[in-house]
Enzyme design. Sequence first.
Site, mmCIF file in Angstrom:
data_model
loop_
_atom_site.group_PDB
_atom_site.id
_atom_site.type_symbol
_atom_site.label_atom_id
_atom_site.label_comp_id
_atom_site.label_asym_id
_atom_site.label_seq_id
_atom_site.Cartn_x
_atom_site.Cartn_y
_atom_site.Cartn_z
ATOM 1 N N ASN A 192 0.850 -1.180 0.000
ATOM 2 C CA ASN A 192 0.000 0.000 0.000
ATOM 3 C C ASN A 192 0.893 1.240 0.000
ATOM 4 O O ASN A 192 2.123 1.144 0.016
ATOM 5 C CB ASN A 192 -0.984 -0.005 1.179
ATOM 6 C CG ASN A 192 -0.286 -0.019 2.529
ATOM 7 O OD1 ASN A 192 0.789 0.577 2.702
ATOM 8 N ND2 ASN A 192 -0.882 -0.695 3.502
ATOM 9 N N GLY A 228 1.569 3.539 2.236
ATOM 10 C CA GLY A 228 2.434 3.686 3.395
ATOM 11 C C GLY A 228 3.584 2.699 3.377
ATOM 12 O O GLY A 228 4.727 3.044 3.738
ATOM 13 N N GLU A 229 3.311 1.474 2.978
ATOM 14 C CA GLU A 229 4.373 0.456 2.918
ATOM 15 C C GLU A 229 5.420 0.815 1.869
ATOM 16 O O GLU A 229 6.621 0.627 2.084
ATOM 17 C CB GLU A 229 3.757 -0.909 2.631
ATOM 18 C CG GLU A 229 2.958 -1.464 3.800
ATOM 19 C CD GLU A 229 2.040 -2.613 3.428
ATOM 20 O OE1 GLU A 229 1.563 -3.302 4.354
ATOM 21 O OE2 GLU A 229 1.787 -2.823 2.223
ATOM 22 N N ASP A 258 -6.071 -8.003 1.450
ATOM 23 C CA ASP A 258 -6.204 -9.444 1.207
ATOM 24 C C ASP A 258 -7.062 -9.707 -0.027
ATOM 25 O O ASP A 258 -6.770 -10.594 -0.837
ATOM 26 C CB ASP A 258 -6.847 -10.135 2.416
ATOM 27 C CG ASP A 258 -6.025 -9.998 3.684
ATOM 28 O OD1 ASP A 258 -4.799 -9.857 3.584
ATOM 29 O OD2 ASP A 258 -6.626 -10.035 4.771
#
Length: 494
Positions: free
Chosen positions: A211, A213-214, A281
């Site tokens: 995502n 942020g990751e 997921d």
Amino acid sequence: MFDKRSDVLHAVETAFYQKHVLVVGDLMLDRYLWGDVTRISPEAPVPVVHMQRESHRCGGAANVASNLAKLGLHTSIVGFVGEDSDGQVLISALQESGIDTHGILPLAGWSTITKTRVIGGHQQILRMDRETPLADTAHASQLLHQQVMPMLEGEQRPHVIILSDYAKGVLSFELCQALIVRARNLGIPVLVDPKGRDYARYRHATALSPNRGELRGVTGVEDGDLNTLLDAGESLRQSLDVAFLAVTLSEQGIALVDGSEHPRRIPAMAQEVYDVSGAGDTVIATLGAGLAAGLTRLDALHLANLAAGVVVGKLGTAAIDLNELRGALLTDATYEQSDKIANWAHAKQQIARWHAQGEKVVFTNGCFDLLHAGHVTYLEHARRLGQRLVLGLNTDASVSRLKGPERPLIQEQDRARVLAALAAVDLVVLFEQDTPLELIEQLRPDILAKGADYREDQVVGGDLVRRWGGRVALVQLVQGRSTTGIVQRISAQK
């Protein structure tokens, strides 16, 4: 829009059922305590939840598997649970969904990872996590290695492998690399939902789905310009030898980073968001399902984006099911019709993408004022000459100059919208000139189609198309069908 909507529909209706996906990762049990809140505790300024019921859902890698099973794919899962009641509840829930759980290993002296959420009305009040670090990650990795490697061989070998990493110690560097290298040698795509700041363990995977942020965390890019972040993602992709990144961007949709000149963006579907739990997921599961069914990465990702748009409208960790995905596809088709109406620059880019995929593009043009059966039949026949049909549509001013001040009867945006709704038409492009010559020169189609009431030497742009290796095709018309005839009959009745 989908590049090949017919392939997507086939996958959802049929192809998913013939495919096998293996999920490896951190298994979790999500427990929900549901109740109502009517007062604040006199002991402390906290709500009092009058509990009414308890439920359990699959979490982490187990939720990825649950999504796949509900989409109709044969799904196997590998991971750890504790030798405890929560572990048994989780295994039972997976088995009830039809998931093969033979790859799950119970670990003595270890507790199943459990997240307990207290829900008051429709609001999450509290979350309590129970997790114990793996005492010996090297030994655990070796156990999983012995369990999973035989599952890559034989008739039941998976079409896709998904590594669902929640940073709980299951997916060690050694296990990830052993799986990825072996799968790559066997031609099995490996998709990774990553965690942490060191992605070296995922080197040579097919795809990663971080995502926003990751991706910021692993690249070190501050939260600012999205283009800068995606450029950093492209550098990361190259350094890890990964085919593509699918970067989830919350309300901004998903970006596909795959070495193209510019990352391709898929906008989020507009809906009310209740809970983003488990949306990642659903994305990785649906992306894996699409690739297993033979979809292009862009179409598979578009499908994953639709699925995520459904689950964020639910409360708590949730999985997409096949009927919900079919419904999302029908809704998306409505959006896609209006997306077919393109300006010249967008049309040129889209045609370049189709050409890169080896597809032949047919071009035709006209006023299409008062659309009738003759028009529709003509467009269907023109579409069969190639894989894509681009329609150049005269603007209102252009129609008036050609057919007189009383025309058009239908204004240009309405004509474009109706034509875009036809399955035979892939793009509608307005042009204001008296002829489409300039537009044809810009778009460079492979085939120029015109009605058989013309001769080839009369077709505007024919010399241009033949010059770059294309051809002119004359299409038979339906006799007795014309806008002029319809207008005359209406006038006579009046």
